[in-house]
Motif scaffolding. Structure first.
Motif, PDB file in Angstrom:
ATOM      1  N   PRO A 173       0.802  -1.233   0.000  1.00  0.00           N
ATOM      2  CA  PRO A 173       0.000   0.000   0.000  1.00  0.00           C
ATOM      3  C   PRO A 173       0.836   1.284   0.000  1.00  0.00           C
ATOM      4  O   PRO A 173       0.387   2.307  -0.504  1.00  0.00           O
ATOM      5  CB  PRO A 173      -0.830  -0.094   1.280  1.00  0.00           C
ATOM      6  N   SER A 174       2.049   1.211   0.546  1.00  0.00           N
ATOM      7  CA  SER A 174       2.830   2.457   0.635  1.00  0.00           C
ATOM      8  C   SER A 174       3.563   2.788  -0.653  1.00  0.00           C
ATOM      9  O   SER A 174       4.168   3.850  -0.769  1.00  0.00           O
ATOM     10  CB  SER A 174       3.823   2.372   1.791  1.00  0.00           C
ATOM     11  N   HIS A 175       3.500   1.905  -1.641  1.00  0.00           N
ATOM     12  CA  HIS A 175       4.206   2.190  -2.892  1.00  0.00           C
ATOM     13  C   HIS A 175       3.499   3.221  -3.753  1.00  0.00           C
ATOM     14  O   HIS A 175       4.046   3.677  -4.749  1.00  0.00           O
ATOM     15  CB  HIS A 175       4.372   0.897  -3.701  1.00  0.00           C
ATOM     16  N   PHE A 176       2.279   3.564  -3.375  1.00  0.00           N
ATOM     17  CA  PHE A 176       1.480   4.398  -4.282  1.00  0.00           C
ATOM     18  C   PHE A 176       1.017   5.705  -3.663  1.00  0.00           C
ATOM     19  O   PHE A 176       0.178   6.406  -4.217  1.00  0.00           O
ATOM     20  CB  PHE A 176       0.290   3.571  -4.790  1.00  0.00           C
ATOM     21  N   VAL A 177       1.542   6.024  -2.483  1.00  0.00           N
ATOM     22  CA  VAL A 177       1.157   7.260  -1.773  1.00  0.00           C
ATOM     23  C   VAL A 177       2.401   7.874  -1.143  1.00  0.00           C
ATOM     24  O   VAL A 177       3.380   7.169  -0.912  1.00  0.00           O
ATOM     25  CB  VAL A 177       0.110   6.972  -0.669  1.00  0.00           C
ATOM     26  N   PRO A 178       2.346   9.170  -0.839  1.00  0.00           N
ATOM     27  CA  PRO A 178       3.527   9.781  -0.228  1.00  0.00           C
ATOM     28  C   PRO A 178       3.723   9.416   1.243  1.00  0.00           C
ATOM     29  O   PRO A 178       4.839   9.446   1.734  1.00  0.00           O
ATOM     30  CB  PRO A 178       3.283  11.287  -0.363  1.00  0.00           C
ATOM     31  N   GLU A 179       2.624   9.113   1.953  1.00  0.00           N
ATOM     32  CA  GLU A 179       2.760   8.865   3.390  1.00  0.00           C
ATOM     33  C   GLU A 179       3.316   7.473   3.647  1.00  0.00           C
ATOM     34  O   GLU A 179       3.060   6.555   2.886  1.00  0.00           O
ATOM     35  CB  GLU A 179       1.408   8.940   4.116  1.00  0.00           C
ATOM     36  N   LEU A 180       3.969   7.306   4.788  1.00  0.00           N
ATOM     37  CA  LEU A 180       4.279   5.966   5.267  1.00  0.00           C
ATOM     38  C   LEU A 180       3.158   5.566   6.237  1.00  0.00           C
ATOM     39  O   LEU A 180       2.270   4.809   5.887  1.00  0.00           O
ATOM     40  CB  LEU A 180       5.661   5.950   5.941  1.00  0.00           C
ATOM     41  N   SER A 181       3.154   6.151   7.444  1.00  0.00           N
ATOM     42  CA  SER A 181       2.072   5.849   8.380  1.00  0.00           C
ATOM     43  C   SER A 181       0.813   6.579   7.943  1.00  0.00           C
ATOM     44  O   SER A 181       0.859   7.775   7.663  1.00  0.00           O
ATOM     45  CB  SER A 181       2.442   6.342   9.772  1.00  0.00           C
ATOM     46  N   ARG A 182      -0.269   5.881   7.897  1.00  0.00           N
ATOM     47  CA  ARG A 182      -1.515   6.555   7.501  1.00  0.00           C
ATOM     48  C   ARG A 182      -2.740   5.724   7.846  1.00  0.00           C
ATOM     49  O   ARG A 182      -2.652   4.544   8.179  1.00  0.00           O
ATOM     50  CB  ARG A 182      -1.500   6.873   6.011  1.00  0.00           C
ATOM     51  N   ARG A 183      -3.868   6.397   7.703  1.00  0.00           N
ATOM     52  CA  ARG A 183      -5.173   5.813   7.964  1.00  0.00           C
ATOM     53  C   ARG A 183      -5.517   4.729   6.926  1.00  0.00           C
ATOM     54  O   ARG A 183      -5.195   4.879   5.749  1.00  0.00           O
ATOM     55  CB  ARG A 183      -6.194   6.951   7.862  1.00  0.00           C
ATOM     56  N   ALA A 184      -6.220   3.701   7.361  1.00  0.00           N
ATOM     57  CA  ALA A 184      -6.607   2.609   6.453  1.00  0.00           C
ATOM     58  C   ALA A 184      -7.889   2.987   5.708  1.00  0.00           C
ATOM     59  O   ALA A 184      -8.982   2.530   6.045  1.00  0.00           O
ATOM     60  CB  ALA A 184      -6.791   1.322   7.250  1.00  0.00           C
ATOM     61  N   ARG A 185      -7.728   3.827   4.702  1.00  0.00           N
ATOM     62  CA  ARG A 185      -8.908   4.341   3.974  1.00  0.00           C
ATOM     63  C   ARG A 185      -9.613   3.270   3.154  1.00  0.00           C
ATOM     64  O   ARG A 185     -10.753   3.455   2.722  1.00  0.00           O
ATOM     65  CB  ARG A 185      -8.496   5.473   3.032  1.00  0.00           C
ATOM     66  N   GLY A 186      -8.912   2.187   2.902  1.00  0.00           N
ATOM     67  CA  GLY A 186      -9.515   1.120   2.106  1.00  0.00           C
ATOM     68  C   GLY A 186     -10.752   0.524   2.762  1.00  0.00           C
ATOM     69  O   GLY A 186     -11.662   0.070   2.065  1.00  0.00           O
ATOM     70  N   PHE A 187     -10.816   0.545   4.080  1.00  0.00           N
ATOM     71  CA  PHE A 187     -11.971  -0.080   4.754  1.00  0.00           C
ATOM     72  C   PHE A 187     -13.276   0.645   4.399  1.00  0.00           C
ATOM     73  O   PHE A 187     -14.276   0.010   4.075  1.00  0.00           O
ATOM     74  CB  PHE A 187     -11.784  -0.071   6.275  1.00  0.00           C
ATOM     75  N   ALA A 188     -13.282   1.969   4.506  1.00  0.00           N
ATOM     76  CA  ALA A 188     -14.520   2.714   4.220  1.00  0.00           C
ATOM     77  C   ALA A 188     -14.887   2.607   2.739  1.00  0.00           C
ATOM     78  O   ALA A 188     -16.069   2.495   2.384  1.00  0.00           O
ATOM     79  CB  ALA A 188     -14.374   4.175   4.643  1.00  0.00           C
ATOM     80  N   THR A 189     -13.881   2.638   1.872  1.00  0.00           N
ATOM     81  CA  THR A 189     -14.153   2.507   0.440  1.00  0.00           C
ATOM     82  C   THR A 189     -14.754   1.136   0.142  1.00  0.00           C
ATOM     83  O   THR A 189     -15.775   1.026  -0.557  1.00  0.00           O
ATOM     84  CB  THR A 189     -12.851   2.703  -0.362  1.00  0.00           C
ATOM     85  N   TRP A 190     -14.137   0.103   0.682  1.00  0.00           N
ATOM     86  CA  TRP A 190     -14.622  -1.267   0.487  1.00  0.00           C
ATOM     87  C   TRP A 190     -16.070  -1.391   0.983  1.00  0.00           C
ATOM     88  O   TRP A 190     -16.932  -1.941   0.305  1.00  0.00           O
ATOM     89  CB  TRP A 190     -13.688  -2.220   1.251  1.00  0.00           C
ATOM     90  N   ALA A 191     -16.333  -0.833   2.174  1.00  0.00           N
ATOM     91  CA  ALA A 191     -17.669  -0.946   2.771  1.00  0.00           C
ATOM     92  C   ALA A 191     -18.715  -0.190   1.949  1.00  0.00           C
ATOM     93  O   ALA A 191     -19.828  -0.683   1.736  1.00  0.00           O
ATOM     94  CB  ALA A 191     -17.645  -0.433   4.212  1.00  0.00           C
ATOM     95  N   MET A 192     -18.376   1.007   1.480  1.00  0.00           N
ATOM     96  CA  MET A 192     -19.359   1.786   0.702  1.00  0.00           C
ATOM     97  C   MET A 192     -19.672   1.112  -0.635  1.00  0.00           C
ATOM     98  O   MET A 192     -20.832   1.070  -1.061  1.00  0.00           O
ATOM     99  CB  MET A 192     -18.849   3.223   0.457  1.00  0.00           C
ATOM    100  N   ILE A 193     -18.632   0.590  -1.290  1.00  0.00           N
ATOM    101  CA  ILE A 193     -18.891  -0.063  -2.580  1.00  0.00           C
ATOM    102  C   ILE A 193     -19.713  -1.335  -2.350  1.00  0.00           C
ATOM    103  O   ILE A 193     -20.653  -1.625  -3.078  1.00  0.00           O
ATOM    104  CB  ILE A 193     -17.580  -0.372  -3.339  1.00  0.00           C
ATOM    105  N   ARG A 194     -19.382  -2.050  -1.274  1.00  0.00           N
ATOM    106  CA  ARG A 194     -20.128  -3.275  -0.999  1.00  0.00           C
ATOM    107  C   ARG A 194     -21.578  -2.955  -0.627  1.00  0.00           C
ATOM    108  O   ARG A 194     -22.506  -3.669  -1.011  1.00  0.00           O
ATOM    109  CB  ARG A 194     -19.441  -4.033   0.137  1.00  0.00           C
ATOM    110  N   HIS A 195     -21.784  -1.870   0.103  1.00  0.00           N
ATOM    111  CA  HIS A 195     -23.145  -1.504   0.514  1.00  0.00           C
ATOM    112  C   HIS A 195     -24.007  -1.055  -0.674  1.00  0.00           C
ATOM    113  O   HIS A 195     -25.146  -1.483  -0.825  1.00  0.00           O
ATOM    114  CB  HIS A 195     -23.094  -0.395   1.557  1.00  0.00           C
ATOM    115  N   LEU A 196     -23.461  -0.178  -1.501  1.00  0.00           N
ATOM    116  CA  LEU A 196     -24.270   0.358  -2.611  1.00  0.00           C
ATOM    117  C   LEU A 196     -24.265  -0.577  -3.815  1.00  0.00           C
ATOM    118  O   LEU A 196     -25.264  -0.665  -4.540  1.00  0.00           O
ATOM    119  CB  LEU A 196     -23.743   1.734  -3.031  1.00  0.00           C
ATOM    120  N   GLY A 197     -23.137  -1.223  -4.051  1.00  0.00           N
ATOM    121  CA  GLY A 197     -23.014  -2.036  -5.253  1.00  0.00           C
ATOM    122  C   GLY A 197     -22.938  -1.157  -6.487  1.00  0.00           C
ATOM    123  O   GLY A 197     -23.225   0.046  -6.434  1.00  0.00           O
ATOM    124  N   ARG A 198     -22.566  -1.765  -7.583  1.00  0.00           N
ATOM    125  CA  ARG A 198     -22.480  -1.007  -8.833  1.00  0.00           C
ATOM    126  C   ARG A 198     -23.819  -0.343  -9.158  1.00  0.00           C
ATOM    127  O   ARG A 198     -23.888   0.835  -9.525  1.00  0.00           O
ATOM    128  CB  ARG A 198     -22.075  -1.943  -9.973  1.00  0.00           C
TER     129      ARG A 198
END
Ligand SMILES: *Cc1c(COP(=O)(O)O)cnc(C)c1O
Length: 472
Positions: free
Chosen positions: A333-358
């Motif tokens: 995950p750190s290969h694609f962003v400037p931060e090293l330590s950071r918030r796990a934003r993937g959880f909310a994104t995963w949850a919203m996409i799973r909740h709404l669906g395409r």
């Protein structure tokens, strides 16, 4: 349960109760106090001794709530602000409670895995090249920075220069081509990256803010050496898209890197009703997008998407002896962003996409576009109210009194904005559009519906009538 368990449970439940109480009242007209009025509620000498947890949380709520903007409510039209959907909020609470550092696979295998899957889902939703890499950043501002950093490295590497190692001193000059209606944060990104926010070639656009494709081709024809071109999907005032299907082949023919700022517009790709607006966008090289706008994740959440994953990695990689290596085929995950330590934003994104669906995401985008058209129609029924843009997406710009440029219309529009903000039924801000002051309305919050549009239109009409009357 131990006493510590009891305390933890009672504290987190208390916070949840406060949050629920807040959200239950957010649809009421707002009477948000200004910064200067809420500051004293927070202000105190540096605490020398600590206070009990529940007292601190109660004090935070008492100080903060009077100064909270109703961005999660159904009549908030300011800037372009998603409404922090409850599912995203719940996922985000857990993200905080879990306290994961999303910096690498070993520090949080779950955070890394959620990002891997959410990244794949995003590429499918936007129908972008599946080999692209995705960095989870704070928002489109930083996504623009990351994508343009990848672009900077790649275009210089093609002419034999390693900008990541050797910087820009003595490097072959990069030409930057951008539409005159590019978003301010793109200029900030250029500034941060040493590319200069004035040292650009600006391309003319039409009266709605779409880049002129012929002018783009003529500008590229004048460029020598490495070129980064920047287009836009979703203008922050009018919602329009640059003609990407025409721009992409021109950029390709010149060997230019084409970056697209699609902070909210990229979501138009999810619905057949709006996908055509962004036709051709998959031919670009990089894309900036937000989760905290149309996907309704809580702040902060954005995506830096780059077709050439190696260029993305090269621009962002962090190496240190204590960071674990990544197995072949795994995504760090750190290969694609400037931060090293950071918030796990993937959880909310995963949850919203799973909740709404395409289907749910597409339906929301369609609903917001239909609501924006309804609001435009309703507003235009009152004389002296002028919707200035073709409402292709979810954004409206409105002018009061005179549609044409001039101080009279500017003043009446400013006064109407002040009036609507103090009324509190709905919130809208202002902007300068092609020499005219306008009211901006963004239809993007998930709780918006037809009744809320009509109520908002009535409030705006009433504000305008009051201003008109006072000036008559
Ligand atoms: C909102 C926006 C940005 C900036 O995004 P942030 O999430 O505020 O960092 C950039 N470009 C466009 C077109 C936007 O609408």
């Amino acid at each position: 349960m131990s006493a510590a368990d009891d305390e933890l449970a009672s504290l987190l439940k208390r916070a949840a109760d406060h949050a629920i109480a807040y959200r239950q009242h957010v649809a009421e007209p707002e009477a948000t106090r200004a910064y200067g009025e809420v500051l004293p509620g927070f202000d105190a000498p540096l605490p020398q001794q600590g206070e009990p947890a529940d007292a601190v949380i109660d004090a935070l709520v008492a100080s903060a709530v009077p100064g909270l903007r109703a961005t999660t409510g159904p009549r908030f039209f300011g800037w372009v602000i998603g409404a922090s959907h409850p599912v995203g909020v719940a996922a985000d609470w857990l993200t905080s409670a879990w306290g994961q550092n999303a910096g690498n696979h070993t520090a949080s295998p779950a955070a890394a895995a959620a990002e891997t899957v959410a990244a794949r889902w995003l590429l499918e939703l936007f129908d972008l090249p599946r080999e692209s890499s995705v960095g989870f950043v704070t928002g489109a501002t930083l996504a623009n920075v990351v994508c343009l950093a990848a672009a900077r490295g790649a275009v210089l590497r093609r002419v034999g220069w390693d900008a990541d190692a050797d910087g820009l001193f003595g490097a072959p000059p990069i030409e930057v081509v951008i539409g005159e209606e590019g978003h301010s944060t793109v200029y900030s990104a250029l500034q941060y990256l040493g590319l200069g926010n004035k040292r650009v070639r600006r391309v003319a656009s039409d009266e709605q803010g779409r880049m002129n494709a012929d002018a783009f081709a003529a500008t590229l024809a004048q460029c020598r050496g490495p070129v980064i071109a920047i287009a836009q999907a979703g203008h922050v005032n009018t919602g329009v898209f640059d003609p990407l299907a025409q721009l992409v082949p021109v950029a390709k023919a010149h060997g230019a890197w084409l970056h697209v700022d699609g902070a909210f517009g990229l979501w138009a790709r999810t619905s057949p009703a709006t996908a055509a607006l962004a036709a051709g966008i998959d031919g670009a090289d990089s894309w900036a997008c937000d989760g905290h706008k149309w996907l309704q994740t809580p702040y902060d959440c954005g995506y830096a998407i780059v077709r050439d994953a190696e260029a993305h990695r090269a621009a962002m990689t962090i190496a240190a002896s204590y960071l674990p290596p990544v197995a072949a085929g795994e995504r760090d995950p750190s290969h694609f962003v400037p931060e090293l330590s950071r918030r796990a934003r993937g959880f909310a994104t995963w949850a919203m996409i799973r909740h709404l669906g395409r289907a749910g995401i597409a339906a929301m985008v369609e609903r917001h576009c239909a609501l924006a058209r309804r609001l435009a129609r309703r507003l235009a029924t009152e004389s002296g109210v002028h919707v200035l843009n073709d409402v292709e997406l979810n954004q409206l710009i409105v002018r009061f009194g005179e549609p044409e440029a001039g101080e009279g219309g500017d003043r009446l529009t400013r006064e109407t904005i002040v009036c609507i903000q103090s009324d509190g039924t709905c919130f809208a801000g202002g902007a300068s559009w092609r020499g005219r002051w306008v009211m901006r309305l963004s239809v993007i919050g998930f709780p918006m519906d037809e009744a809320e549009m009509d109520r908002s239109a009535d409030a705006i009409h009433a504000a305008w009538r009051a201003v008109h009357h006072a000036n008559a």
